[in-house]
Design a protein around this motif. Structure first.
Motif, PDB file in Angstrom:
ATOM      1  N   TYR A 192      15.487 105.947  17.769  1.00  0.00           N
ATOM      2  CA  TYR A 192      14.844 106.097  16.466  1.00  0.00           C
ATOM      3  C   TYR A 192      15.803 106.600  15.396  1.00  0.00           C
ATOM      4  N   GLN A 193      16.946 107.127  15.807  1.00  0.00           N
ATOM      5  CA  GLN A 193      17.979 107.509  14.849  1.00  0.00           C
ATOM      6  C   GLN A 193      18.995 106.388  14.655  1.00  0.00           C
ATOM      7  N   ALA A 194      18.707 105.204  15.232  1.00  0.00           N
ATOM      8  CA  ALA A 194      19.537 103.994  15.102  1.00  0.00           C
ATOM      9  C   ALA A 194      20.918 104.156  15.728  1.00  0.00           C
ATOM     10  N   ASP A 195      21.069 105.104  16.643  1.00  0.00           N
ATOM     11  CA  ASP A 195      22.322 105.230  17.404  1.00  0.00           C
ATOM     12  C   ASP A 195      22.132 104.451  18.707  1.00  0.00           C
ATOM     13  N   TYR A 196      22.220 103.119  18.616  1.00  0.00           N
ATOM     14  CA  TYR A 196      21.836 102.261  19.723  1.00  0.00           C
ATOM     15  C   TYR A 196      22.793 102.352  20.910  1.00  0.00           C
ATOM     16  N   LYS A 197      24.058 102.593  20.640  1.00  0.00           N
ATOM     17  CA  LYS A 197      25.031 102.691  21.730  1.00  0.00           C
ATOM     18  C   LYS A 197      24.699 103.885  22.632  1.00  0.00           C
ATOM     19  N   THR A 198      24.449 105.043  22.007  1.00  0.00           N
ATOM     20  CA  THR A 198      24.096 106.236  22.793  1.00  0.00           C
ATOM     21  C   THR A 198      22.746 106.058  23.479  1.00  0.00           C
ATOM     22  N   ALA A 199      21.787 105.457  22.770  1.00  0.00           N
ATOM     23  CA  ALA A 199      20.452 105.235  23.354  1.00  0.00           C
ATOM     24  C   ALA A 199      20.568 104.348  24.597  1.00  0.00           C
ATOM     25  N   ARG A 231      17.680  93.687  21.452  1.00  0.00           N
ATOM     26  CA  ARG A 231      16.998  92.951  20.375  1.00  0.00           C
ATOM     27  C   ARG A 231      17.460  93.449  19.006  1.00  0.00           C
ATOM     28  N   LEU A 232      17.530  94.762  18.847  1.00  0.00           N
ATOM     29  CA  LEU A 232      17.935  95.335  17.560  1.00  0.00           C
ATOM     30  C   LEU A 232      19.407  95.077  17.258  1.00  0.00           C
ATOM     31  N   GLU A 233      20.203  94.845  18.301  1.00  0.00           N
ATOM     32  CA  GLU A 233      21.607  94.508  18.093  1.00  0.00           C
ATOM     33  C   GLU A 233      21.808  92.986  18.030  1.00  0.00           C
ATOM     34  N   HIS A 234      20.681  92.245  17.961  1.00  0.00           N
ATOM     35  CA  HIS A 234      20.682  90.785  17.803  1.00  0.00           C
ATOM     36  C   HIS A 234      21.302  90.059  18.997  1.00  0.00           C
ATOM     37  N   GLN A 235      21.321  90.691  20.156  1.00  0.00           N
ATOM     38  CA  GLN A 235      21.744  90.027  21.385  1.00  0.00           C
ATOM     39  C   GLN A 235      20.478  89.517  22.092  1.00  0.00           C
ATOM     40  N   TYR A 236      19.913  88.441  21.520  1.00  0.00           N
ATOM     41  CA  TYR A 236      18.575  88.020  21.891  1.00  0.00           C
ATOM     42  C   TYR A 236      18.474  87.515  23.333  1.00  0.00           C
ATOM     43  N   ASP A 237      19.507  86.833  23.813  1.00  0.00           N
ATOM     44  CA  ASP A 237      19.449  86.323  25.192  1.00  0.00           C
ATOM     45  C   ASP A 237      19.381  87.480  26.191  1.00  0.00           C
TER      46      ASP A 237
END
Length: 611
Positions: A192-199, A231-237
């Motif tokens: 939710y803090q948009a730190d997707y790598k850490t999440a 999904r949020l990083e646009h890696q849809y496959d």
């Protein structure tokens, strides 16, 4: 995006499974749901057992078992037995009984979604479990507290603090289920803090443990969460790969609530790919499932995702139908978030169709619901701060009472010594002299204790003042954010309405002028800004005076910037509050650093807060 799109985080807002206590070898375990006759048998057995027990730990456990037994069906009766258990636990002064009873009381309030007393009882239970050194229970309670803060207060810092403590206790005690829960929850905060790598790191760590434990519902939840990151990083496959694995598990085990979330998330991917047919198909599947299981929260979430997609794809009539259904459900369930999202979607759809009057009506309703949610969250945060403050104050009062008791005990001993001195003084002058010296030493110790007590009182008063100051500072910060957010919203609405000048509507000019006048009237928030600045000046009177003494050349604007930075407001928030650009605020901060003669590596916010 709300919690419904993260399966495990959504589930964590529900009550943890309630465990039936083992009472003197009497174990209750059901493979199938209890029938009405079974319910009566269990309650009658526990009540009959109560009459045979003395006031001890076993009776406390039996009362708690009755409370848990009635927790879902008769909440008032459950609360009655829980209060009796807690009163008896305090009476017999058994730490384990107090720990269990406070935890059960917290769980009962959590089932009723009454979170403020839930937090209080969990915190008290934690103090008892700390005395017992029961780390698995501490891990579970800290996970519960963190979940309450995230799902109901949206206080990420406090939630992260509790989840981190839960993870520490879970690792120390090798409680893998609680460890996986804490890792997943921490990942959710970074999500939710948009730190997707850490999440993603925390979600993967949680998945490893859950695959080892073999709980299919938890495994599917972690797969869904990892799919969300991709999904949020646009890696849809990759996202579809994880979503489909979650769908397979949830279909196999008939986890309909989680399956609906997976399908909605897949719909979001196809919406991003502009494949409207597949997107609408998956959204509709999710909506159908939520209707079948009567999951109103999930239904609102699925309809909202579908409505937003329909708005983007230009199918405004269908979007209006979806958002109107959300509006109807949200009104019936008093769901403010649903009302906020529905009115926002309806405003956008009507604006796109050229229904300006309807759009403005829904924009105003959206602003009202948004402000209402803000005020509720602000009130809950203040209540939580006051609760923590009251608990700390109570602890200090108890400590002072303990000091008083110790002082009285010493005073009693001193009186006994005096009587002995009177008797012995008749016999030997030497003994009298020795005992007189002892009396003097005791008096000195008493004076030292009195001095220590005064110091403790002064320290407690100082901490109370600091807590009050912090509470006021939090209130100012919330007020500042509210003003900035409101100003930003109205300006955005004003700019959007200005763009309508290029439309082909015959009477657009008169309507545009009318709308611009209404918006301009709403922008007159100077009175609120003046009130905010006046409150800031009163709260920081000592700080401003000290600042002027050390830096007399500061301008009024620089003094004002100092007070806002001391409230820990970001440049973006200060810019919104002062109706200026972020660049202007950054330049002001740069000039202020030079005025204050700060080193390059020295934080201006830390400097002002410690000043």
């Amino acid at each position: 995006m709300n919690y419904s799109n993260l399966t495990d985080l959504k589930l964590s807002s529900a009550i943890y499974p309630i465990k039936i206590l083992v009472i003197a070898g009497f174990l209750l375990f059901w493979v199938k749901p209890l029938t009405a006759e079974d319910q009566i048998f269990v309650s009658d057995s526990l009540i009959a057992r109560l009459t045979l027990l003395k006031d001890n730990l076993e009776k406390v456990q039996t009362l708690n078992a009755l409370a848990l037994h009635y927790s879902e069906t008769l909440p008032d009766k459950a609360l009655y037995y829980s209060k009796k258990a807690l009163a008896l636990a305090n009476q017999i002064q058994n730490v384990q009984a107090c720990a269990i009873s406070n935890k059960v009381m917290g769980e009962l309030f959590e089932i009723q979604h009454n979170y403020q007393p839930t937090i209080n009882y969990y915190l008290i239970s934690i103090k008892h479990y700390q005395k017992l050194g029961d780390e698995p229970q501490l891990a579970q309670l800290y996970n519960k507290l963190g979940n309450i803060y995230i799902t109901n207060h949206y206080d990420y810092d406090q939630g992260l603090h509790y989840f981190t403590k839960a993870l520490e206790y879970a690792r120390n005690s090798k409680a893998e289920e609680e460890q996986a829960t804490a890792l997943n929850s921490i990942g959710g905060i970074f999500y939710y803090q948009a730190d997707y790598k850490t999440a993603l790191h925390y979600f993967n760590e949680s998945l490893k443990i859950r695959q080892k434990l073999g709980n299919p519902k938890d495994i599917a939840a972690s797969l869904n969460n990892i799919g969300e990151i991709y999904r949020l990083e646009h890696q849809y496959d990759k996202a579809l790969e994880y979503y489909n694995k979650a769908v397979e598990i949830n279909e196999k085990h008939n986890y309909q609530t989680n399956l609906a979330i997976n399908l909605s998330n897949i719909g979001l991917i196809y919406a991003e790919k502009r494949n409207n047919t597949l997107a609408n198909n998956y959204f509709e599947q999710s909506i159908v499932i939520n209707r079948q299981i009567n999951n109103t929260a999930g239904l609102i979430s699925s309809l909202s995702a579908s409505g937003q997609h329909l708005n983007k794809s230009g199918d405004f009539n269908s979007a209006i139908l979806a958002f109107n259904e959300i509006l109807e459900i949200a009104r019936e369930t008093s769901d403010l978030e649903g009302l906020r999202d529905a009115t926002a979607g309806l405003a956008k759809a009507n604006e796109s169709k050229g229904n300006i009057t309807e759009a403005l009506k829904y924009y105003k309703q959206h602003s009202h619901f948004k402000d209402s949610l803000f005020n509720i969250k602000k009130s809950e945060q203040l209540d939580e701060i006051q609760t923590r403050f009251a608990l700390d104050l109570k602890e200090k009062e108890l400590a002072l009472k303990d000091n008083e008791i110790a002082l009285l005990q010493r005073e009693q001993k001193l009186n006994d010594s005096r009587q002995l001195l009177l008797l012995l003084s008749i016999l030997l002058l030497l003994i009298v002299s020795v005992l007189a010296y002892g009396k003097l030493q005791n008096r000195n110790r008493k004076n030292k204790l009195l001095l220590l007590q005064k110091e403790s009182l002064n320290k407690a008063r100082e901490e109370i003042m600091q807590a009050e100051l912090k509470s006021k500072s939090n209130e100012l910060t919330n007020f500042a954010l509210h003003l900035g957010e409101k100003n930003k919203f109205l300006h955005e609405l004003k700019n959007e309405l200005k763009n309508l000048r290029h439309s082909q509507d015959k009477d657009r000019e008169s309507r545009i002028k009318e709308l611009l006048i209404n918006v301009q009237q709403n922008l007159q928030i100077q009175k609120e800004l003046d009130e905010f600045q006046k409150t800031v000046n009163q709260t920081n009177l000592g700080f401003i005076k000290k600042l002027k003494q050390h830096f007399p050349d500061l301008t009024k604007n620089e003094e004002r910037l100092c007070t806002m930075l001391r409230l820990n407001l970001s440049s973006k928030e200060i810019a919104a509050l002062n109706n200026t650009s972020i660049r202007a605020v950054e330049m002001g901060r740069y000039r202020l650093r030079k005025r204050l003669k700060l080193d390059q590596n020295q934080s201006i916010i830390d400097f002002l807060q410690e000043f």
